[in-house]
Design a protein around this motif. Structure first.
Motif, PDB file in Angstrom:
ATOM      1  N   LYS A   1       4.488   3.305  -2.370  1.00 38.23           N
ATOM      2  CA  LYS A   1       3.404   4.268  -2.143  1.00 38.23           C
ATOM      3  C   LYS A   1       2.622   4.451  -3.438  1.00 38.23           C
ATOM      4  O   LYS A   1       3.225   4.699  -4.499  1.00 38.23           O
ATOM      5  N   PRO A   2       1.285   4.331  -3.396  1.00 35.72           N
ATOM      6  CA  PRO A   2       0.494   4.561  -4.607  1.00 35.72           C
ATOM      7  C   PRO A   2       0.842   5.898  -5.260  1.00 35.72           C
ATOM      8  O   PRO A   2       1.059   6.898  -4.561  1.00 35.72           O
TER       9      PRO A   2
ATOM     10  N   GLU B   1      -2.163   4.357 -11.821  1.00 36.97           N
ATOM     11  CA  GLU B   1      -2.856   5.590 -11.446  1.00 36.97           C
ATOM     12  C   GLU B   1      -4.075   5.340 -10.559  1.00 36.97           C
ATOM     13  O   GLU B   1      -4.455   6.190  -9.757  1.00 36.97           O
ATOM     14  N   LYS B   2      -4.713   4.180 -10.696  1.00 35.92           N
ATOM     15  CA  LYS B   2      -5.964   3.923  -9.991  1.00 35.92           C
ATOM     16  C   LYS B   2      -5.772   3.300  -8.609  1.00 35.92           C
ATOM     17  O   LYS B   2      -6.722   3.182  -7.844  1.00 35.92           O
ATOM     18  N   THR B   3      -4.549   2.914  -8.271  1.00 35.20           N
ATOM     19  CA  THR B   3      -4.308   2.160  -7.042  1.00 35.20           C
ATOM     20  C   THR B   3      -4.444   3.023  -5.790  1.00 35.20           C
ATOM     21  O   THR B   3      -3.918   4.136  -5.725  1.00 35.20           O
ATOM     22  N   ASP B   4      -5.159   2.490  -4.791  1.00 35.20           N
ATOM     23  CA  ASP B   4      -5.267   3.116  -3.468  1.00 35.20           C
ATOM     24  C   ASP B   4      -4.392   2.401  -2.440  1.00 35.20           C
ATOM     25  O   ASP B   4      -3.829   3.032  -1.552  1.00 35.20           O
ATOM     26  N   ILE B   5      -4.328   1.080  -2.532  1.00 35.41           N
ATOM     27  CA  ILE B   5      -3.577   0.254  -1.593  1.00 35.41           C
ATOM     28  C   ILE B   5      -2.581  -0.588  -2.374  1.00 35.41           C
ATOM     29  O   ILE B   5      -2.952  -1.257  -3.341  1.00 35.41           O
ATOM     30  N   SER B   6      -1.310  -0.549  -1.937  1.00 43.59           N
ATOM     31  CA  SER B   6      -0.298  -1.353  -2.622  1.00 43.59           C
ATOM     32  C   SER B   6       0.519  -2.117  -1.577  1.00 43.59           C
ATOM     33  O   SER B   6       0.045  -2.365  -0.468  1.00 43.59           O
TER      34      SER B   6
ATOM     35  N   LYS C   1     -14.410  -0.027  -1.640  1.00 45.73           N
ATOM     36  CA  LYS C   1     -14.161   0.570  -2.958  1.00 45.73           C
ATOM     37  C   LYS C   1     -12.674   0.779  -3.242  1.00 45.73           C
ATOM     38  O   LYS C   1     -12.293   1.065  -4.384  1.00 45.73           O
ATOM     39  N   LEU C   2     -11.840   0.664  -2.220  1.00 43.38           N
ATOM     40  CA  LEU C   2     -10.412   0.906  -2.404  1.00 43.38           C
ATOM     41  C   LEU C   2      -9.813  -0.091  -3.388  1.00 43.38           C
ATOM     42  O   LEU C   2     -10.078  -1.290  -3.318  1.00 43.38           O
ATOM     43  N   VAL C   3      -9.002   0.422  -4.293  1.00 48.17           N
ATOM     44  CA  VAL C   3      -8.390  -0.399  -5.335  1.00 48.17           C
ATOM     45  C   VAL C   3      -7.008  -0.860  -4.870  1.00 48.17           C
ATOM     46  O   VAL C   3      -6.164  -0.042  -4.490  1.00 48.17           O
ATOM     47  N   VAL C   4      -6.805  -2.167  -4.902  1.00 47.41           N
ATOM     48  CA  VAL C   4      -5.527  -2.763  -4.493  1.00 47.41           C
ATOM     49  C   VAL C   4      -4.737  -3.133  -5.739  1.00 47.41           C
ATOM     50  O   VAL C   4      -5.270  -3.770  -6.649  1.00 47.41           O
TER      51      VAL C   4
ATOM     52  N   TYR D   1      -6.479   4.612   5.515  1.00 47.69           N
ATOM     53  CA  TYR D   1      -5.811   3.751   4.530  1.00 47.69           C
ATOM     54  C   TYR D   1      -4.839   4.470   3.599  1.00 47.69           C
ATOM     55  O   TYR D   1      -4.195   3.806   2.779  1.00 47.69           O
ATOM     56  N   VAL D   2      -4.725   5.784   3.689  1.00 46.90           N
ATOM     57  CA  VAL D   2      -3.785   6.481   2.818  1.00 46.90           C
ATOM     58  C   VAL D   2      -2.378   5.939   3.061  1.00 46.90           C
ATOM     59  O   VAL D   2      -1.988   5.630   4.189  1.00 46.90           O
ATOM     60  N   ASN D   3      -1.612   5.813   1.977  1.00 47.08           N
ATOM     61  CA  ASN D   3      -0.257   5.249   2.031  1.00 47.08           C
ATOM     62  C   ASN D   3      -0.252   3.888   2.725  1.00 47.08           C
ATOM     63  O   ASN D   3       0.638   3.575   3.509  1.00 47.08           O
ATOM     64  N   ASN D   4      -1.286   3.091   2.429  1.00 52.83           N
ATOM     65  CA  ASN D   4      -1.383   1.720   2.960  1.00 52.83           C
ATOM     66  C   ASN D   4      -1.451   1.683   4.491  1.00 52.83           C
ATOM     67  O   ASN D   4      -1.113   0.673   5.112  1.00 52.83           O
ATOM     68  N   GLY D   5      -1.879   2.796   5.099  1.00 53.41           N
ATOM     69  CA  GLY D   5      -1.933   2.866   6.560  1.00 53.41           C
ATOM     70  C   GLY D   5      -0.581   3.072   7.210  1.00 53.41           C
ATOM     71  O   GLY D   5      -0.467   3.051   8.434  1.00 53.41           O
ATOM     72  N   GLN D   6       0.446   3.303   6.415  1.00 52.28           N
ATOM     73  CA  GLN D   6       1.800   3.481   6.945  1.00 52.28           C
ATOM     74  C   GLN D   6       2.081   4.973   7.184  1.00 52.28           C
ATOM     75  O   GLN D   6       2.967   5.571   6.580  1.00 52.28           O
ATOM     76  N   VAL D   7       1.297   5.546   8.062  1.00 52.56           N
ATOM     77  CA  VAL D   7       1.407   6.954   8.416  1.00 52.56           C
ATOM     78  C   VAL D   7       1.380   7.047   9.945  1.00 52.56           C
ATOM     79  O   VAL D   7       0.565   6.386  10.588  1.00 52.56           O
ATOM     80  N   CYS D   8       2.254   7.864  10.514  1.00 50.70           N
ATOM     81  CA  CYS D   8       2.314   7.954  11.983  1.00 50.70           C
ATOM     82  C   CYS D   8       0.971   8.345  12.589  1.00 50.70           C
ATOM     83  O   CYS D   8       0.648   7.930  13.697  1.00 50.70           O
TER      84      CYS D   8
END
Length: 473
Positions: A90-91, A316-321, A307-310, A274-281
């Motif tokens: 999780k970012p 600190e800057k990552t949005d998607i991991s 604009k999402l940072v992978v 896309y929060v938490n890589n889309g891994q949200v119920c």
């Protein structure tokens, strides 16, 4: 780093261990003990022996114990956030947000511990009830088995442990195999409180061993489970007369009505997707946009998603991991490529960055029978659909076998009320995304999205028995 599990207030070694790997790097970060049926039995019996002590704890004492835990969570905030980022991929910024919510969840539990009460019943409302008085109380059910997922390894644990302690129950916690470290960190914190020994236990291992034993064991009074519909449905069938709360899957939808599109609205939907890589119920998976504004919405949504940072979850800057497993990355790519082969268009992404990361993806012209539309993706993939009539949009949302939460953006009050009444979900968010959740809200779904409700007050109701007392003068 070899870990131990926590039973009866003691740290115990296992006989077998499994390597825990970080989703982003693939490196081994810990060796986790794998429980046998004998180990699970030991944890259940420790919890059973502690039920008497927990039942006798007054409300103020249970609240104090939760307060002691809250103080430690605040003190170890960054440690827990980095543990979540490491074990779950999780970012870090999202992990810090989860710790904030975890603290809030235990705070709600602390408050609700003092508000567990019944009601008086006017028996003289019925013939034969004269000269009598009656009231109800709520009492703890006993041993609660909590089975939790990987995507919110601290806060979804809190949604089970917090109300269980508040209600005076004992707990056996089985965390997800990929995210046991944050649960063991919780055990470290509770170990320093005045919680009776045996009231909280953490056991790690395979679901087929630990989960099965917890579900079938006669000394377990209640099961609270978050996970896949397949496992949840099977669990409910095996649980017999146990109390069961299930928070299962979804493929949540947003309806964007013919309204003024703002940057803030689009950013909110991007976050919900896309929060938490889309891994949200309750992650946004399907977006239904009115035909008159479809093109401008698609353009703005794509620009914001681009604009999402992978990158590394600990950056600190990552949005998607990284997703939780390489098999999930392959599955998502297979579903996307199948949709494209069937005529869908890729608006953004549609590729594996590597075996661990899937790029933020937007699809359109997707047939509703494709897996990316009717199954739960649980990854960074969103499907855009057009609609002309608002009632049709509601009907499209309702075709899903899931029904957890849905979002509607509209300035039309009639449409908002129609959505509130007719959407077949557990929660309708007007002018927000279905991903919105505060931790004292009643939370749960219908259809294959679940059974029962979480949210501290509502979870306590699930974890207590209602008792009636009558007096005759």
């Amino acid at each position: 780093m070899i870990k131990k599990w926590y039973i009866n207030g003691e740290w115990r070694e296992g006989t077998e261990y499994a390597s825990l790997r970080a989703p982003y790097t693939g490196q081994v970060i810990a060796e986790i003990p794998q429980a046998t049926k004998t180990d699970v039995e030991e944890a259940i019996q420790a919890a059973k022996r502690a039920t008497g002590a927990m039942k006798e704890l007054p409300a103020h004492k249970r609240a104090t114990i939760l307060g002691e835990l809250i103080a430690q969570l605040k003190e170890r905030h960054e440690e827990l956030a980095r543990t979540i980022a490491l074990e779950a991929g999780k970012p870090l910024q999202a992990a810090r947000g989860e710790v904030d919510r975890t603290i809030a969840t235990y705070q709600f539990a602390q408050e609700e511990a003092k508000r567990i009460h019944g009601e008086t019943i006017p028996l003289d409302a019925a013939i034969g009830g004269e000269g009598r008085v009656a009231y109800t109380t709520r009492q703890p059910i006993g041993v609660v088995a909590a089975i939790t997922p990987f995507n919110f390894p601290a806060n979804l644990v809190a949604h089970k442990v917090g109300p269980a302690i508040a209600a005076g129950n004992t707990i056996v916690l089985k965390p997800a195999s990929q995210t046991p470290l944050s649960a063991l960190l919780l055990a470290e914190m509770l170990d320093t409180t005045e919680l009776p020994k045996g009231a909280f236990n953490v056991i790690t291992g395979k679901g087929s061993v630990v989960g099965e034993e917890l579900v079938k064991h006669p000394d377990v009074a209640g099961i609270t489970f978050t996970g896949s519909p397949e496992v949840g449905i099977d669990l409910k069938q095996k649980a017999g007369l146990k109390r069961v709360t299930l928070e299962l899957g979804a493929n949540s939808a947003v309806i964007v009505d013919n309204t003024n599109i703002t940057k803030e609205m689009v950013q909110r939907i991007v976050w919900g997707s896309y929060v938490n890589n889309g891994q949200v119920c309750v992650s946004v998976q399907r977006i239904y946009v009115h035909n008159d504004i479809y093109d401008i919405f698609k353009k703005m949504f794509t620009e914001e998603a681009r604009k999402l940072v992978v990158g590394d979850a600990l950056d600190e800057k990552t949005d998607i991991s990284a997703l939780i497993s390489t098999s999930d990355v392959k599955r998502i790519d297979r579903w996307v490529q199948t949709a494209v082969s069937g005529g869908a268009n890729i608006v953004l992404g549609g590729n594996m960055r590597n075996e661990r990361i899937y790029e933020p993806t937007i699809l359109e012209n997707v047939n509703v029978e494709m897996e990316v539309s009717w199954q739960e993706i649980f990854g960074p993939v969103v499907v855009l659909h057009r609609f002309h009539d608002f009632k049709d949009a509601i009907s499209h949302v309702n075709t899903s076998k899931y029904g957890l939460q849905a979002g509607v953006f509209t300035n039309n009050l009639t449409h908002a009320m129609e959505a509130a009444k007719h959407l077949e979900v557990g929660g309708v968010m007007i002018n927000d995304v279905p991903t919105f959740r505060l931790d004292h809200m009643p939370y749960g779904g219908i259809k294959e999205s679940g059974f029962g409700r979480e949210g501290i007050k509502y979870a306590i109701e699930e974890m207590t028995e209602l008792k009636l007392i009558t007096f005759k003068w």
